[in-house]
Design an enzyme around this catalytic site. Structure first.
Site, PDB file in Angstrom:
ATOM      1  N   SER A 440       0.829  -1.203   0.000  1.00  0.00           N
ATOM      2  CA  SER A 440       0.000   0.000   0.000  1.00  0.00           C
ATOM      3  C   SER A 440       0.863   1.253   0.000  1.00  0.00           C
ATOM      4  O   SER A 440       0.346   2.354  -0.161  1.00  0.00           O
ATOM      5  CB  SER A 440      -0.943  -0.012   1.203  1.00  0.00           C
ATOM      6  OG  SER A 440      -0.216  -0.243   2.376  1.00  0.00           O
ATOM      7  N   HIS A 461      -3.131  -3.190  -5.538  1.00  0.00           N
ATOM      8  CA  HIS A 461      -3.471  -2.732  -4.198  1.00  0.00           C
ATOM      9  C   HIS A 461      -4.949  -2.997  -3.909  1.00  0.00           C
ATOM     10  O   HIS A 461      -5.822  -2.320  -4.436  1.00  0.00           O
ATOM     11  CB  HIS A 461      -3.138  -1.232  -4.077  1.00  0.00           C
ATOM     12  CG  HIS A 461      -3.420  -0.650  -2.739  1.00  0.00           C
ATOM     13  ND1 HIS A 461      -3.652   0.680  -2.529  1.00  0.00           N
ATOM     14  CD2 HIS A 461      -3.514  -1.228  -1.508  1.00  0.00           C
ATOM     15  CE1 HIS A 461      -3.882   0.905  -1.254  1.00  0.00           C
ATOM     16  NE2 HIS A 461      -3.802  -0.244  -0.615  1.00  0.00           N
ATOM     17  N   GLU A 473      -6.715  -0.908  -6.945  1.00  0.00           N
ATOM     18  CA  GLU A 473      -5.838   0.140  -7.457  1.00  0.00           C
ATOM     19  C   GLU A 473      -4.637  -0.559  -8.097  1.00  0.00           C
ATOM     20  O   GLU A 473      -3.873  -1.259  -7.423  1.00  0.00           O
ATOM     21  CB  GLU A 473      -5.389   1.033  -6.282  1.00  0.00           C
ATOM     22  CG  GLU A 473      -4.644   2.266  -6.704  1.00  0.00           C
ATOM     23  CD  GLU A 473      -4.275   3.156  -5.504  1.00  0.00           C
ATOM     24  OE1 GLU A 473      -4.221   2.660  -4.359  1.00  0.00           O
ATOM     25  OE2 GLU A 473      -4.031   4.356  -5.727  1.00  0.00           O
ATOM     26  N   ASN A 511      -4.128   6.084  -0.883  1.00  0.00           N
ATOM     27  CA  ASN A 511      -3.489   6.452   0.383  1.00  0.00           C
ATOM     28  C   ASN A 511      -2.912   7.857   0.354  1.00  0.00           C
ATOM     29  O   ASN A 511      -2.814   8.515   1.384  1.00  0.00           O
ATOM     30  CB  ASN A 511      -2.389   5.444   0.736  1.00  0.00           C
ATOM     31  CG  ASN A 511      -2.996   4.201   1.350  1.00  0.00           C
ATOM     32  OD1 ASN A 511      -4.123   4.231   1.835  1.00  0.00           O
ATOM     33  ND2 ASN A 511      -2.270   3.099   1.311  1.00  0.00           N
TER      34      ASN A 511
END
Ligand code: 3HC
Length: 722
Positions: A440, A461, A473, A511
């Site tokens: 991540s 991800h 992702e 993130n």
């Protein structure tokens, strides 16, 4: 001898008459699915007229509606046409037109059988509800439901009135408030369809049933139900209780931010005390008013953004995807087991590897338990569940990896460990296997450096819990091969995720935009704002959970680590808060060790905010801020960061940014995503707020250059949709 009346090709509806049974076939030319668009309504209108007048063939005794499209019966009203609604009157008129058509279908002089293979959603199910008899195929593609609330509207072609009258209020509300979709078997259990048969015999059975209905040898189960409505629901006070519970449920889930479910309850409740025609009036009015609300427009935007991300045409140009039948996962922790379960559920065989036998066994059990739980919810049979769970196998060696089409590493978030795993895996797989990492935070190019075939390395991800979270992702580094990206995208889609493809950069997209938002929440704590006030402000803005709860869910140690990586990359605006350091130093990791911002009981159930936290973080908890101020600081922080990722080329499109924010981190769907939000609020207005925040709180609120540019030019991110 069969009488045949064949139609010209190119029309969305064809009718043939065979032995007195009219076979109506739906097949919209040039469209992947059948939708109720203007051309289909016109064609159906013509066919109904001919059946009403006996013009097609006076000997027609019954009709059957079939679809020629694989996987779809009717996918509902044409959502594209919703964009044309300018006023409530436009949308109300469209609803009334649909209602009138279905009224004629329901009152046709001959019985009509809906032979449903593939999805019958929204207006599609409403067509079926107006038929005399419904038969569904047992194909897994057959799914029935009224998902209109997910588009910010209510069913507008009779669904709000016909469904509760057919299956009872409670069951109908459950379907309409959730948008849940039932397969044929469950739809029969709910009383929506009369029969379920194998696909191969559906047309023949439908013909036979049509004949029997015409001869009076058969009566639809639905008709029997209508004569004896669910007696429990008619007991005194019962109906009020059902509606008041449903209203409470809606309010606790949506905080009143979504008008459609509340309006739906009103339309159903009032409609039940009136005749069908009056109920339909209420429905059309509600449909009209809701269809032009900002909430509905945002949700329609998201529908098309999500579909476009799934069907990304740009990918076809890069390379063809490889077929994915088998995958291998390294690391049988919570994420690895989740990836294994999600893949197995979609028919993929999985090897799940961990170093220690206990860890591999635990991961296998987690994956299988997840599969069993989800299959039972869908009322799968024993042998179906066994077939599902058998698809996942655990191992401590790299056996079986050579035949994997995709390998996903999901080991502990540590650069050298992940690089070692990549090297080890590479030695066991061929040049045609995708090597994905579920990191991540670690740059994909750093991981690719360890590989001898860096072109096969890509970021995959997933979000936790994998089986529930809809986003994948995908992160490419500059050397990722086109076929690797295309295969990863197809794999994501195959396992039911919506993939977005982003470029390699610290925090990638999800993130990256979450990090300053979370950091701002920690700063608010430092300033002395109470935990529950921060959470309540953000759930009140539309997030499913507040940031303080999210810290506990993600794990404070994990958040601390990610925060530091992003702070190192964007030092000017993402300074790590001392709050996390202090919490972690105090042994608090959040839900996973039962010690975080909240208290947890022995079973891990979340309690109230832990008052001792304020002493740990050295905060007085004495400051009260207006809720709107908290919302603005956190909400705009995320929006502004999203714009930066587009301007830097991390994102390929604003559309992906909206999809990623909503599906990955819970950005409020009714706001449509950060880019849609800027379009709707106006870039100039957002810029003004950012400047005010910057003046008050410092440079971390400095507006993105792209925001400044859009404010000056007035150009929108979605010029065609606004
Ligand atoms: N209207 C317009 N376009 C639609 C559509 C609809 N109802 N349903 C699907 N499409 C389009 C998609 O946008 C996509 O277009 P593209 O090829 O240009 O990208 C194409 O059909 C294929 O769709 P998917 O890629 O999503 O195909 P899948 O096989 O993955 O899924 C589906 C098919 C299950 C039908 C899914 O598309 C879906 O859920 N559609 C929406 C269903 C829905 O919400 N129906 C209710 C509409 S509102 C209504 O009916 C109001 C009524 O009460 C009056």
């Amino acid at each position: 001898m069969a009488t045949m009346v064949s139609e010209e090709t190119g029309a969305p509806v064809h009718m043939d008459v065979e032995d007195g049974i009219a076979i109506i076939r739906l097949d919209q030319p040039g469209k992947p699915v059948n939708v109720i668009s203007a051309d289909l309504v016109t064609a159906m209108d013509d066919i109904l007229r001919r059946l009403e007048e006996g013009e097609a063939d006076a000997s027609v005794r019954a009709a059957v509606i079939l679809s020629e499209k694989k996987g779809t019966w009717i996918a509902g009203a044409d959502i594209e046409q919703f964009k044309e609604f300018r006023t409530p009157a436009d949308a109300e008129a469209a609803s009334r037109a649909g209602q009138r058509l279905l009224d004629r279908l329901e009152n046709l002089r001959v019985p009509v059988v809906a032979a449903i293979d593939g999805v019958a959603l929204g207006g599609g199910l409403e067509v079926a509800l107006a038929c005399t008899y419904r038969i569904a195929s047992d194909s897994p593609k057959t799914r029935l439901g009224l998902p209109e609330v997910n588009l910010g509207i209510v069913p507008g072609a009779g669904g709000t009135q016909r469904l509760p009258r057919l299956i009872g209020v409670r069951a109908a509300l459950d379907l309409m408030l959730t948008g849940k979709q039932l397969d044929g078997r469950r739809a029969r259990g709910a009383g929506i369809v009369d029969e379920v048969v194998p696909v191969a015999i559906l047309p023949a059975v439908a013909r036979q049933v049509a004949n029997d209905l015409a001869e009076g040898r058969k009566e639809p189960r639905g008709a029997a139900r209508r004569r004896s409505p669910q007696w429990m629901e008619n007991l005194p006070g019962m109906r009020q209780l059902i509606f008041s519970k449903a209203r409470q449920g809606v309010m606790s889930k949506t905080k009143g931010l979504y008008p459609a479910p509340l309006r739906l309850l009103e339309v159903v409740e009032k409609g039940l005390d009136r005749d069908l025609a009056e109920g339909l009036e209420l429905e059309a009015r509600a449909f009209g008013e809701l269809a032009v609300t900002p909430e509905a427009r945002s949700l329609v935007h998201l529908f098309f953004a999500t579909t476009a991300a799934k069907n990304d045409p740009a990918l076809g140009e890069t390379a063809k995807p490889k077929k994915v039948d088998r995958i291998a996962v390294v690391g049988a922790g919570f994420m690895g087991a989740g990836i294994a379960a999600a893949s197995a559920e979609s028919g993929i065989r999985v090897r799940l590897k961990d170093v220690k036998p206990e860890a591999a066994a635990k991961g296998l059990k987690t994956a299988r338990d997840t599969l069993i739980k989800r299959a039972k919810r869908k009322k799968a049979r024993g042998f179906e569940i066994t077939a599902l769970t058998d698809r996942v196998e655990a191992t401590t060696e790299y056996t079986g990896f050579h035949s994997a089409d995709v390998v996903v590493e999901a080991v502990f978030e540590d650069v050298s460990l992940k690089q070692t795993v990549i090297r080890d895996v590479e030695a066991k797989i061929g040049a045609g296997t995708v090597l994905g990492s579920n990191t991540s935070t670690i740059p994909i190019s750093t991981l690719a450096e360890a590989a001898s075939r860096p072109e096969n390395v890509i970021g995959l991800h997933f979000f936790s819990p994998v089986e529930k979270m809809p986003l994948l992702e995908i992160i490419t580094h500059p050397g990722t091969a086109g076929w690797v990206t295309a295969t990863s995208h197809a794999f994501g889609k195959q396992i039911g995720k919506t993939p977005i493809i982003v470029n390699d950069a610290p925090g990638f997209y999800a993130n990256r935009i979450l990090s300053p938002y979370m950091a701002e929440a920690a700063l608010l704590l430092e300033e002395g704002v109470r935990m529950e006030e921060i959470d309540a402000a953000m759930t009140g803005w539309g997030y499913p959970v507040g940031p303080i709860t999210l810290y506990d869910e993600v794990g404070l140690d994990v958040a601390q680590k990610a925060g530091k990586i992003l702070a190192a990359a964007f030092a000017d605006r993402m300074r790590p808060s001392s709050v996390l350091d202090r919490m972690v130093a105090d042994g608090r990791q959040g839900r996973k060790n039962g010690r975080g911002f909240f208290t947890y009981d022995e079973d891990g159930k979340k309690g109230t905010p832990d008052e001792s936290v304020y002493a740990v973080i050295g905060s007085p908890a004495a400051k009260t801020l207006p809720r709107a101020e908290i919302q603005e600081r956190l909400g705009l922080m995320m929006v502004n960061e999203a714009l930066r990722t587009l301007e830097e080329g991390v994102l390929r499109s604003a559309r992906d940014g909206d999809v990623g924010a909503v599906l990955g981190i819970g950005f409020p769907p009714f706001r449509g995503g950060p880019f849609w939000y800027v379009d709707q609020t106006g870039a100039a207005a957002v810029l003004e707020r950012m400047r005010a925040l910057e003046a008050r709180h410092g440079p971390r609120f400095a507006p993105a250059a792209l925001l400044v540019e859009r404010a000056a030019s007035g150009e929108r991110f979605f010029p065609d949709e606004s």
